[in-house]
Design a protein around this motif. Structure first.
Motif, PDB file in Angstrom:
ATOM      1  N   SER A  89      40.671  37.356  53.050  1.00  0.00           N
ATOM      2  CA  SER A  89      42.105  37.071  53.124  1.00  0.00           C
ATOM      3  C   SER A  89      42.615  37.173  54.564  1.00  0.00           C
ATOM      4  CB  SER A  89      42.894  38.025  52.213  1.00  0.00           C
ATOM      5  OG  SER A  89      42.598  39.368  52.522  1.00  0.00           O
ATOM      6  N   LYS A  93      43.272  37.663  44.639  1.00  0.00           N
ATOM      7  CA  LYS A  93      44.709  37.954  44.700  1.00  0.00           C
ATOM      8  C   LYS A  93      45.215  38.047  46.141  1.00  0.00           C
ATOM      9  CE  LYS A  93      48.053  41.178  42.672  1.00  0.00           C
ATOM     10  NZ  LYS A  93      48.197  42.403  41.868  1.00  0.00           N
ATOM     11  N   PRO A  94      44.600  38.872  47.022  1.00  0.00           N
ATOM     12  CA  PRO A  94      45.068  38.893  48.420  1.00  0.00           C
ATOM     13  C   PRO A  94      44.752  37.603  49.171  1.00  0.00           C
ATOM     14  CG  PRO A  94      43.137  40.316  48.144  1.00  0.00           C
ATOM     15  CD  PRO A  94      43.563  39.894  46.777  1.00  0.00           C
ATOM     16  N   GLY A 147      47.415  35.447  48.278  1.00  0.00           N
ATOM     17  CA  GLY A 147      48.647  36.078  48.723  1.00  0.00           C
ATOM     18  C   GLY A 147      49.036  35.653  50.132  1.00  0.00           C
ATOM     19  N   LYS A 150      51.950  33.288  50.665  1.00  0.00           N
ATOM     20  CA  LYS A 150      53.316  33.814  50.708  1.00  0.00           C
ATOM     21  C   LYS A 150      53.633  34.441  52.064  1.00  0.00           C
ATOM     22  CE  LYS A 150      56.599  36.857  48.387  1.00  0.00           C
ATOM     23  NZ  LYS A 150      56.844  37.776  47.265  1.00  0.00           N
ATOM     24  N   THR A 151      52.701  35.245  52.564  1.00  0.00           N
ATOM     25  CA  THR A 151      52.980  35.966  53.812  1.00  0.00           C
ATOM     26  C   THR A 151      53.105  35.022  55.006  1.00  0.00           C
ATOM     27  OG1 THR A 151      50.612  36.337  54.171  1.00  0.00           O
ATOM     28  CG2 THR A 151      51.822  38.052  52.994  1.00  0.00           C
ATOM     29  N   ASP A 165      51.221  37.739  43.349  1.00  0.00           N
ATOM     30  CA  ASP A 165      51.992  38.044  44.557  1.00  0.00           C
ATOM     31  C   ASP A 165      52.860  36.868  45.003  1.00  0.00           C
ATOM     32  OD1 ASP A 165      50.938  40.542  44.634  1.00  0.00           O
ATOM     33  OD2 ASP A 165      49.406  40.103  46.146  1.00  0.00           O
ATOM     34  N   LEU A 166      52.678  35.718  44.371  1.00  0.00           N
ATOM     35  CA  LEU A 166      53.382  34.506  44.819  1.00  0.00           C
ATOM     36  C   LEU A 166      54.584  34.202  43.933  1.00  0.00           C
ATOM     37  CD1 LEU A 166      50.401  32.104  45.569  1.00  0.00           C
ATOM     38  CD2 LEU A 166      51.674  33.514  47.171  1.00  0.00           C
TER      39      LEU A 166
END
Length: 408
Positions: free
Chosen positions: A16, A63-64, A67, A70-71, A95-96
């Motif tokens: 990630s 998941k990360p 993610g 988004k970040t 997370d999104l």
């Protein structure tokens, strides 16, 4: 390769962090926001169905990774993620909140397939060549293509979509065959059906709502995964109650899927099954009832896995597979509601009206045919009518007896 192009940071050790670093540096160095395309995002999750520990490990890794979308939203121009199933929003993409799920949006129904309009706009000359090669009329060929490859509906009231892989292979080889089904085997779907002790009869006309169709994989119901995998599609919609009616999209999928089920529910192998079905059909066409039922007995014998508490369901599922397989070659109709006939098979010379009992008697089954008047709709038909009562025994785990009444 991207790190060679845009540089790397030794502190970015996880997948990630490496992805985030690449996106950020690509944006900074070019001044252009990044486009991200991900195909088959769910492949690891599908491969780990039935292995909760491995699923959890994959989920914690993915998941990360996703993610990052988004970040680094400010560095990303556009992202498109495709997959078979929706493990997504709750687990992998939890997370999104900036994803737009377009799977069931009418605007996008033509994005992943070929419409009838597109076929005629782009392949008209090829349609005529194809028809000539098959010695069919143009209209007959179009009808065959539609029957075999059309019928995908990703939302209600939408046009039908053809499977592009199958359609283009059919044009390439000028042969109508099961191209798409042969590219992969849905073993994980059959495992879901078996684990959930699913009644296959329901699968052909199941009703459900959008929440179920959009749900992620779970032990409760295999239907969302089967729908999302393309083996079922939307056939109708009740606007008042928001209910979708599902069914097989076309003959290629239906025939391929039912044939694939045979080794999982009977003693027959994938190689043996087509020859047995051919014999079934020949016996029906010849009016040879005894040979037909002797062969049917073999379908219930020596099943490949233990069935104790679910024997009745297994018996119903095997009958469903049989009638579906026969239905590709003869006119087959099956009802299971109380007071309605179990099975009708029709050939050019014969009509078979069958009633099945479990731990009753063949005589009771025949009495029900006569008392309920199941054969009446066919009495004026010129074809020979067979009324057949069948009993399935829990003790022997097979067909115990059948009796036949011929009616000229």
């Amino acid at each position: 390769k991207w790190e060679e192009l845009y540089g790397a940071n030794p502190s970015e050790r996880s997948l990630s962090l490496r992805l985030a670093g690449i996106i950020e540096r690509a944006y900074q160095q070019t001044g252009q926001r990044v486009v991200i395309l991900v195909d088959e995002y769910d492949k690891p999750m599908l491969q780990a169905i039935g292995n909760e520990a491995l699923q959890r490990e994959f989920r914690n890794m993915l998941k990360p990774f996703y993610g990052v979308l988004k970040t680094l939203d400010g560095c990303i121009k556009f992202a498109l993620l495709t997959g078979v199933t929706k493990f997504g929003k709750i687990s992998v993409f939890s997370d999104l909140n900036n994803l737009d799920d377009i799977s069931m949006r009418n605007t996008y129904v033509e994005i992943c397939g070929v419409s009838e309009r597109e076929i005629h706009e782009n392949l008209e000359a090829e349609l005529h060549e194809f028809a000539e090669a098959q010695e069919l009329t143009y209209e007959a060929l179009c009808s065959r293509l539609k029957e075999n490859y059309d019928g995908y509906h990703f939302t209600h009231n939408s046009i039908g979509i053809y499977n592009p892989f199958s359609l283009l292979n059919a044009f390439k080889y000028k042969e109508i065959s099961n191209y798409w089904f042969e590219t992969g085997t849905p073993t994980y779907l059959v495992e879901l059906l078996k684990r959930n002790h699913y009644d296959l009869e329901r699968m052909a006309h199941v009703q459900t709502d959008a929440d179920v169709l959009n749900s992620i994989y779970g032990d409760e119901d295999p239907i969302p995964v089967i729908f999302q995998s393309g083996y079922l599609t939307i056939k109708g919609y009740d606007k008042e109650f928001g209910l979708y009616r599902l069914g097989f999209p076309n003959r290629e999928v239906e025939e391929g899927f039912i044939k694939f089920l045979v080794p999982f529910y009977t003693r027959l192998s994938k190689v043996e099954a087509p020859f047995e079905i051919q014999k079934f059909v020949k016996e029906l066409r010849a009016g040879d009832v005894d040979s037909f039922f002797s062969r049917l007995r073999s379908f219930f014998a020596d099943t490949p896995y233990e069935l104790v508490s679910d024997l009745e369901l297994h018996y119903q599922n095997v009958l469903f597979i049989i009638y579906k397989l026969l239905g590709f070659y003869v006119n087959a109709e099956r009802h299971t509601s109380d007071g309605r006939i179990d099975l009708v098979l029709q050939t050019d010379r014969f009509i078979y009206v069958m009633e099945f009992k479990l731990d009753g008697t063949a005589e009771e089954a025949m009495a029900q045919i006569n008392e309920k008047g199941y054969a009446q709709p066919f009495e004026k038909d010129s074809r020979q009518l067979f009324k057949i009562g069948v009993n399935f025994s829990n003790k022997t785990r097979n067909i115990e007896k059948w009796i036949v009444e011929k009616q000229s």
